[in-house]
Motif scaffolding. Sequence first.
Motif, PDB file in Angstrom:
ATOM      1  N   GLY A 170      33.250  29.368  42.494  1.00 22.09           N
ATOM      2  CA  GLY A 170      32.219  30.150  43.181  1.00 22.09           C
ATOM      3  C   GLY A 170      32.795  31.287  43.993  1.00 22.09           C
ATOM      4  N   MET A 171      33.911  31.032  44.677  1.00 25.30           N
ATOM      5  CA  MET A 171      34.542  32.097  45.462  1.00 25.30           C
ATOM      6  C   MET A 171      35.073  33.207  44.562  1.00 25.30           C
ATOM      7  SD  MET A 171      36.439  30.128  48.557  1.00 25.30           S
ATOM      8  CE  MET A 171      36.894  31.655  49.343  1.00 25.30           C
ATOM      9  N   ILE A 172      35.703  32.833  43.447  1.00 25.96           N
ATOM     10  CA  ILE A 172      36.244  33.836  42.529  1.00 25.96           C
ATOM     11  C   ILE A 172      35.109  34.668  41.929  1.00 25.96           C
ATOM     12  CG2 ILE A 172      37.395  34.136  40.302  1.00 25.96           C
ATOM     13  CD1 ILE A 172      39.174  31.739  41.096  1.00 25.96           C
ATOM     14  N   LEU A 173      34.039  34.028  41.497  1.00 26.26           N
ATOM     15  CA  LEU A 173      32.913  34.768  40.921  1.00 26.26           C
ATOM     16  C   LEU A 173      32.209  35.614  41.985  1.00 26.26           C
ATOM     17  CD1 LEU A 173      31.389  32.114  38.504  1.00 26.26           C
ATOM     18  CD2 LEU A 173      32.701  34.160  37.921  1.00 26.26           C
ATOM     19  N   GLY A 174      32.117  35.107  43.212  1.00 26.43           N
ATOM     20  CA  GLY A 174      31.474  35.856  44.291  1.00 26.43           C
ATOM     21  C   GLY A 174      32.241  37.115  44.643  1.00 26.43           C
ATOM     22  N   VAL A 175      33.558  36.982  44.799  1.00 26.34           N
ATOM     23  CA  VAL A 175      34.379  38.152  45.111  1.00 26.34           C
ATOM     24  C   VAL A 175      34.368  39.128  43.939  1.00 26.34           C
ATOM     25  CG1 VAL A 175      36.754  38.926  45.525  1.00 26.34           C
ATOM     26  CG2 VAL A 175      35.843  37.001  46.799  1.00 26.34           C
ATOM     27  N   GLY A 176      34.406  38.602  42.715  1.00 23.74           N
ATOM     28  CA  GLY A 176      34.350  39.467  41.534  1.00 23.74           C
ATOM     29  C   GLY A 176      33.033  40.217  41.421  1.00 23.74           C
ATOM     30  N   ALA A 177      31.944  39.605  41.871  1.00 24.57           N
ATOM     31  CA  ALA A 177      30.643  40.278  41.811  1.00 24.57           C
ATOM     32  C   ALA A 177      30.513  41.332  42.907  1.00 24.57           C
ATOM     33  CB  ALA A 177      29.516  39.249  41.948  1.00 24.57           C
ATOM     34  N   ILE A 178      31.044  41.037  44.090  1.00 19.59           N
ATOM     35  CA  ILE A 178      30.938  41.984  45.204  1.00 19.59           C
ATOM     36  C   ILE A 178      31.913  43.138  45.038  1.00 19.59           C
ATOM     37  CG2 ILE A 178      31.300  42.243  47.681  1.00 19.59           C
ATOM     38  CD1 ILE A 178      30.362  39.343  47.967  1.00 19.59           C
ATOM     39  N   TRP A 179      33.154  42.810  44.703  1.00 20.77           N
ATOM     40  CA  TRP A 179      34.205  43.821  44.530  1.00 20.77           C
ATOM     41  C   TRP A 179      34.751  43.747  43.114  1.00 20.77           C
ATOM     42  CZ3 TRP A 179      37.255  42.099  49.455  1.00 20.77           C
ATOM     43  CH2 TRP A 179      36.671  42.650  50.570  1.00 20.77           C
ATOM     44  N   PRO A 180      34.155  44.437  42.152  1.00 19.70           N
ATOM     45  CA  PRO A 180      34.614  44.334  40.766  1.00 19.70           C
ATOM     46  C   PRO A 180      36.045  44.822  40.551  1.00 19.70           C
ATOM     47  CG  PRO A 180      32.697  45.778  40.943  1.00 19.70           C
ATOM     48  CD  PRO A 180      33.017  45.307  42.307  1.00 19.70           C
ATOM     49  N   GLY A 181      36.532  45.724  41.378  1.00 18.72           N
ATOM     50  CA  GLY A 181      37.888  46.235  41.224  1.00 18.72           C
ATOM     51  C   GLY A 181      38.952  45.335  41.812  1.00 18.72           C
ATOM     52  N   PHE A 182      38.567  44.176  42.322  1.00 22.16           N
ATOM     53  CA  PHE A 182      39.510  43.238  42.927  1.00 22.16           C
ATOM     54  C   PHE A 182      40.545  42.757  41.914  1.00 22.16           C
ATOM     55  CE2 PHE A 182      40.683  38.925  44.343  1.00 22.16           C
ATOM     56  CZ  PHE A 182      41.210  39.251  45.581  1.00 22.16           C
ATOM     57  N   LEU A 183      40.163  42.677  40.673  1.00 25.47           N
ATOM     58  CA  LEU A 183      41.064  42.175  39.650  1.00 25.47           C
ATOM     59  C   LEU A 183      41.948  43.259  39.051  1.00 25.47           C
ATOM     60  CD1 LEU A 183      38.550  39.785  37.857  1.00 25.47           C
ATOM     61  CD2 LEU A 183      40.293  39.204  39.553  1.00 25.47           C
ATOM     62  N   THR A 184      41.696  44.524  39.351  1.00 24.64           N
ATOM     63  CA  THR A 184      42.519  45.593  38.811  1.00 24.64           C
ATOM     64  C   THR A 184      43.722  45.843  39.713  1.00 24.64           C
ATOM     65  OG1 THR A 184      41.341  47.344  39.966  1.00 24.64           O
ATOM     66  CG2 THR A 184      40.507  46.725  37.783  1.00 24.64           C
ATOM     67  N   GLU A 185      44.803  46.244  39.095  1.00 27.17           N
ATOM     68  CA  GLU A 185      46.035  46.504  39.851  1.00 27.17           C
ATOM     69  C   GLU A 185      45.889  47.735  40.743  1.00 27.17           C
ATOM     70  OE1 GLU A 185      50.754  47.373  39.033  1.00 27.17           O
ATOM     71  OE2 GLU A 185      49.489  46.712  37.385  1.00 27.17           O
ATOM     72  N   LYS A 186      45.164  48.719  40.264  1.00 24.16           N
ATOM     73  CA  LYS A 186      44.978  49.947  41.029  1.00 24.16           C
ATOM     74  C   LYS A 186      44.214  49.691  42.335  1.00 24.16           C
ATOM     75  CE  LYS A 186      44.065  54.713  39.833  1.00 24.16           C
ATOM     76  NZ  LYS A 186      43.472  55.611  38.860  1.00 24.16           N
ATOM     77  N   GLY A 187      43.187  48.854  42.268  1.00 19.75           N
ATOM     78  CA  GLY A 187      42.417  48.518  43.460  1.00 19.75           C
ATOM     79  C   GLY A 187      43.236  47.740  44.474  1.00 19.75           C
TER      80      GLY A 187
END
Length: 90
Positions: free
Chosen positions: A20-37
């Motif tokens: 839930g935390m991973i999906l929540g952060v991914g939904a709020i901040w989609p660039g969290f998983l990108t290296e550039k972000g």
Amino acid sequence: MARARSNFRFSQCILFITLGMILGVGAIWPGFLTEKGRKCFLKIIQDSTDGNVTIGTLFSISPNYLIKIHNEKNKYNKILLIGDFCFRKF
């Protein structure tokens, strides 16, 4: 038997909370998983920890976010605004 069931229930709860935390952060901040972000976020945090922010860092942030970050009193909210800028931009 009851002990094994209790351990399974605990593992299941931890799994759902983590997911839930991973999906929540991914939904709020989609660039969290990108290296550039992440590089943007860490650069701003690292540059501002000593209190001296370079001109390059200031120019990398839009003026609207600079005003919001400067006016914010709570440090946690400042970090959220920096994350908002970096992870939604990229």
